[in-house]
Design a protein around this motif. Structure first.
Motif, PDB file in Angstrom:
ATOM      1  N   ARG A   5       0.802  -1.224   0.000  1.00 52.98           N
ATOM      2  CA  ARG A   5       0.000   0.000   0.000  1.00 52.98           C
ATOM      3  C   ARG A   5       0.834   1.273   0.000  1.00 52.98           C
ATOM      4  N   PHE A   6       2.125   1.168   0.171  1.00 56.46           N
ATOM      5  CA  PHE A   6       2.953   2.356   0.363  1.00 56.46           C
ATOM      6  C   PHE A   6       3.832   2.615  -0.858  1.00 56.46           C
ATOM      7  N   ILE A   7       3.931   3.870  -1.218  1.00 53.65           N
ATOM      8  CA  ILE A   7       4.807   4.252  -2.321  1.00 53.65           C
ATOM      9  C   ILE A   7       6.250   4.095  -1.841  1.00 53.65           C
ATOM     10  N   ARG A   8       7.104   3.578  -2.686  1.00 56.31           N
ATOM     11  CA  ARG A   8       8.501   3.327  -2.284  1.00 56.31           C
ATOM     12  C   ARG A   8       9.258   4.623  -2.065  1.00 56.31           C
ATOM     13  N   ASP A   9       9.056   5.588  -2.944  1.00 52.85           N
ATOM     14  CA  ASP A   9       9.763   6.858  -2.843  1.00 52.85           C
ATOM     15  C   ASP A   9       8.747   7.974  -3.051  1.00 52.85           C
ATOM     16  N   ASP A  10       8.524   8.814  -2.040  1.00 57.43           N
ATOM     17  CA  ASP A  10       7.529   9.885  -2.128  1.00 57.43           C
ATOM     18  C   ASP A  10       7.749  10.793  -3.332  1.00 57.43           C
ATOM     19  N   ALA A  11       8.986  10.972  -3.738  1.00 51.87           N
ATOM     20  CA  ALA A  11       9.291  11.838  -4.877  1.00 51.87           C
ATOM     21  C   ALA A  11       8.719  11.271  -6.176  1.00 51.87           C
ATOM     22  N   ASP A  12       8.532   9.955  -6.254  1.00 48.87           N
ATOM     23  CA  ASP A  12       7.972   9.336  -7.462  1.00 48.87           C
ATOM     24  C   ASP A  12       6.564   9.840  -7.773  1.00 48.87           C
ATOM     25  N   TRP A  13       5.832  10.237  -6.739  1.00 54.52           N
ATOM     26  CA  TRP A  13       4.457  10.675  -6.952  1.00 54.52           C
ATOM     27  C   TRP A  13       4.412  11.891  -7.867  1.00 54.52           C
ATOM     28  N   SER A  14       5.118  12.958  -7.493  1.00 56.83           N
ATOM     29  CA  SER A  14       5.051  14.181  -8.295  1.00 56.83           C
ATOM     30  C   SER A  14       5.976  14.144  -9.504  1.00 56.83           C
ATOM     31  N   ALA A  15       7.021  13.350  -9.435  1.00 55.97           N
ATOM     32  CA  ALA A  15       7.975  13.304 -10.545  1.00 55.97           C
ATOM     33  C   ALA A  15       7.531  12.365 -11.668  1.00 55.97           C
ATOM     34  N   THR A  16       6.847  11.281 -11.323  1.00 60.49           N
ATOM     35  CA  THR A  16       6.535  10.264 -12.320  1.00 60.49           C
ATOM     36  C   THR A  16       5.056   9.884 -12.374  1.00 60.49           C
ATOM     37  N   LEU A  17       4.528   9.373 -11.273  1.00 62.05           N
ATOM     38  CA  LEU A  17       3.192   8.774 -11.293  1.00 62.05           C
ATOM     39  C   LEU A  17       2.096   9.740 -11.730  1.00 62.05           C
ATOM     40  N   TYR A  18       1.949  10.850 -11.047  1.00 62.67           N
ATOM     41  CA  TYR A  18       0.852  11.752 -11.382  1.00 62.67           C
ATOM     42  C   TYR A  18       1.008  12.345 -12.783  1.00 62.67           C
ATOM     43  N   PRO A  19       2.183  12.807 -13.165  1.00 60.98           N
ATOM     44  CA  PRO A  19       2.301  13.335 -14.533  1.00 60.98           C
ATOM     45  C   PRO A  19       1.985  12.293 -15.614  1.00 60.98           C
ATOM     46  N   GLU A  20       2.435  11.061 -15.434  1.00 61.69           N
ATOM     47  CA  GLU A  20       2.151  10.022 -16.429  1.00 61.69           C
ATOM     48  C   GLU A  20       0.663   9.662 -16.459  1.00 61.69           C
ATOM     49  N   LEU A  21       0.049   9.548 -15.302  1.00 62.70           N
ATOM     50  CA  LEU A  21      -1.376   9.248 -15.234  1.00 62.70           C
ATOM     51  C   LEU A  21      -2.182  10.381 -15.862  1.00 62.70           C
ATOM     52  N   SER A  22      -1.863  11.599 -15.503  1.00 59.82           N
ATOM     53  CA  SER A  22      -2.566  12.757 -16.043  1.00 59.82           C
ATOM     54  C   SER A  22      -2.417  12.833 -17.568  1.00 59.82           C
ATOM     55  N   GLY A  23      -1.216  12.648 -18.059  1.00 59.68           N
ATOM     56  CA  GLY A  23      -0.987  12.668 -19.501  1.00 59.68           C
ATOM     57  C   GLY A  23      -1.751  11.575 -20.217  1.00 59.68           C
ATOM     58  N   PHE A  24      -1.737  10.372 -19.659  1.00 57.38           N
ATOM     59  CA  PHE A  24      -2.458   9.249 -20.255  1.00 57.38           C
ATOM     60  C   PHE A  24      -3.954   9.532 -20.338  1.00 57.38           C
ATOM     61  N   LEU A  25      -4.541  10.021 -19.233  1.00 59.29           N
ATOM     62  CA  LEU A  25      -5.982  10.269 -19.219  1.00 59.29           C
ATOM     63  C   LEU A  25      -6.370  11.426 -20.135  1.00 59.29           C
ATOM     64  N   ARG A  26      -5.557  12.441 -20.177  1.00 66.59           N
ATOM     65  CA  ARG A  26      -5.859  13.575 -21.071  1.00 66.59           C
ATOM     66  C   ARG A  26      -5.782  13.136 -22.545  1.00 66.59           C
ATOM     67  N   LEU A  27      -4.779  12.325 -22.869  1.00 67.16           N
ATOM     68  CA  LEU A  27      -4.641  11.831 -24.243  1.00 67.16           C
ATOM     69  C   LEU A  27      -5.803  10.902 -24.595  1.00 67.16           C
ATOM     70  N   ALA A  28      -6.161  10.013 -23.684  1.00 65.90           N
ATOM     71  CA  ALA A  28      -7.247   9.061 -23.938  1.00 65.90           C
ATOM     72  C   ALA A  28      -8.571   9.781 -24.165  1.00 65.90           C
ATOM     73  N   ALA A  29      -8.749  10.919 -23.520  1.00 62.31           N
ATOM     74  CA  ALA A  29     -10.005  11.649 -23.638  1.00 62.31           C
ATOM     75  C   ALA A  29      -9.961  12.742 -24.688  1.00 62.31           C
ATOM     76  N   SER A  30      -8.834  12.930 -25.354  1.00 65.17           N
ATOM     77  CA  SER A  30      -8.701  14.056 -26.278  1.00 65.17           C
ATOM     78  C   SER A  30      -9.695  13.997 -27.430  1.00 65.17           C
ATOM     79  N   ASP A  31     -10.033  12.806 -27.891  1.00 66.18           N
ATOM     80  CA  ASP A  31     -10.984  12.707 -28.996  1.00 66.18           C
ATOM     81  C   ASP A  31     -12.196  11.840 -28.645  1.00 66.18           C
ATOM     82  N   GLN A  32     -12.413  11.625 -27.358  1.00 63.66           N
ATOM     83  CA  GLN A  32     -13.532  10.804 -26.902  1.00 63.66           C
ATOM     84  C   GLN A  32     -14.394  11.606 -25.922  1.00 63.66           C
ATOM     85  N   LEU A  33     -15.693  11.615 -26.138  1.00 62.50           N
ATOM     86  CA  LEU A  33     -16.588  12.272 -25.190  1.00 62.50           C
ATOM     87  C   LEU A  33     -16.959  11.350 -24.034  1.00 62.50           C
ATOM     88  N   SER A  34     -16.783  10.042 -24.240  1.00 60.84           N
ATOM     89  CA  SER A  34     -17.097   9.063 -23.209  1.00 60.84           C
ATOM     90  C   SER A  34     -15.888   8.170 -22.978  1.00 60.84           C
TER      91      SER A  34
END
Length: 188
Positions: A5-34
């Motif tokens: 349940r625990f992130i190995r390195d707190d810095a990974d959250w803002s440096a890697t995980l959130y930016p990659e997740l955000s980019g993936f979701l924004r790209l996936a929704a760029s041409d989809q309304l649903s």
């Protein structure tokens, strides 16, 4: 990236995980309304996904939620039902000189005792514990539909905002949740 349940390195959250997740979701929704998201993932990622693809994003989002079967839940998949369990709240004062608040949202499991023990040993800056749980008691069947998950998440947000209302905006809120990932997404 996670060790159970625990992130190995707190810095990974803002440096890697959130930016990659955000980019993936924004790209996936760029041409989809649903979108249909299968959130078979760590609850922190479900919360983060909700912060990116929330209801104000202009996209219809269905969430695959596993209950006794695999269901598609959405914020508008059913009309609100007054018979559905609501959220009960309890505030526990732990220390008068500690500004932060911990919130234990125990939908599928009552996590209040575990959170209290953790807070008392690991988070000395927490002075209050807000416990939220279904009026019928914690259960894997406490949330019946996507609309119910959305309504509970909205209720939790309002309750947390109200608890924070009288305190400085500089305090930290430590959130602990045992709930379906769809509800956690809506919390995000």
């Amino acid at each position: 990236v996670f060790d159970e349940r625990f992130i190995r390195d707190d810095a990974d959250w803002s440096a890697t995980l959130y930016p990659e997740l955000s980019g993936f979701l924004r790209l996936a929704a760029s041409d989809q309304l649903s979108l249909r998201l299968a959130l078979d993932t760590h609850s922190t990622l479900s919360f983060a996904a909700g912060s990116v693809r929330n209801i104000k994003s202009g996209r219809n989002v269905e969430l695959e939620q596993r209950t006794t079967a695999r269901n598609a839940w959405a914020a508008d998949d059913a009309p609100s039902n007054p018979d559905w369990p609501t959220l009960d709240q309890t505030q526990i004062d732990l220390k008068t000189d500690a500004p932060d608040i911990a919130v234990a949202v125990g939908i599928t499991h009552d996590i209040s005792n575990d959170v209290r023990r953790y807070v008392e040993h690991e988070l000395p800056s927490v002075g209050r514990l807000l416990v939220l749980r279904p009026s019928t008691g914690s259960s894997s069947l406490a949330v019946v539909a996507g609309r119910h998950a959305f309504d509970m998440a909205q209720s939790a947000k309002e309750t947390i905002r109200s608890a924070l209302g009288e305190y400085s905006s500089e305090i930290l809120t430590h959130l602990f949740v045992a709930a379906p990932n769809a509800l956690i997404f809506f919390l995000g």
